[in-house]
Design a protein around this motif. Structure first.
Motif, mmCIF file in Angstrom:
data_model
loop_
_atom_site.group_PDB
_atom_site.id
_atom_site.type_symbol
_atom_site.label_atom_id
_atom_site.label_comp_id
_atom_site.label_asym_id
_atom_site.label_seq_id
_atom_site.Cartn_x
_atom_site.Cartn_y
_atom_site.Cartn_z
ATOM 1 N N UNK A 197 0.832 -1.209 0.000
ATOM 2 C CA UNK A 197 0.000 0.000 0.000
ATOM 3 C C UNK A 197 0.864 1.255 0.000
ATOM 4 N N UNK A 198 0.415 2.283 -0.646
ATOM 5 C CA UNK A 198 1.143 3.544 -0.710
ATOM 6 C C UNK A 198 0.788 4.375 0.520
ATOM 7 N N UNK A 199 1.710 4.403 1.479
ATOM 8 C CA UNK A 199 1.482 5.106 2.742
ATOM 9 C C UNK A 199 2.513 6.215 2.871
ATOM 10 N N UNK A 200 2.052 7.404 3.231
ATOM 11 C CA UNK A 200 2.965 8.532 3.412
ATOM 12 C C UNK A 200 3.792 8.287 4.662
ATOM 13 N N UNK A 201 5.101 8.428 4.517
ATOM 14 C CA UNK A 201 6.006 8.248 5.649
ATOM 15 C C UNK A 201 6.654 9.560 6.026
ATOM 16 N N UNK A 202 7.741 9.449 6.756
ATOM 17 C CA UNK A 202 8.465 10.653 7.162
ATOM 18 C C UNK A 202 9.102 11.282 5.932
#
Length: 99
Positions: free
Chosen positions: A65-70
């Protein structure tokens, strides 16, 4: 009866702008004839009741899944840049004046 003749191979060579020697024409005539025969055999098996497949087993998407990280700060991004100006990488021009 063979569908591929030396004359056809020479003609295909002309169309492809490939200069073929007599030895190459003889060799390619046999090879192309074998390829056409094998395609004909596959065509005999490929009937409407046999579904076409691109892979012998079903495949599924393996992406995560495309998850926004730091995210990096602008200073962190530019800290190792050889040259930076106004918050951007500075590089030499690659286009000529006429463009």
């Amino acid at each position: 009866m063979s569908e591929i003749t030396p004359e056809l191979v020479r003609h295909l060579g002309v169309l492809a702008r490939i200069q073929l020697s007599d030895e190459e024409v003889d060799r390619l005539t046999g090879q192309l004839d074998a390829i056409v025969d094998n395609i004909a055999k596959v065509s005999e098996v490929a009937t409407p009741d046999v579904p076409a497949t691109s892979h012998p087993i079903p495949l599924q998407n393996v992406f995560r899944p495309d998850v926004v990280g730091e995210m990096l700060t602008l200073d962190e991004v530019l800290q190792n840049a050889p040259d930076a100006a106004d918050g951007r990488f500075r590089v030499t021009a690659i286009l000529g004046e006429e463009q």
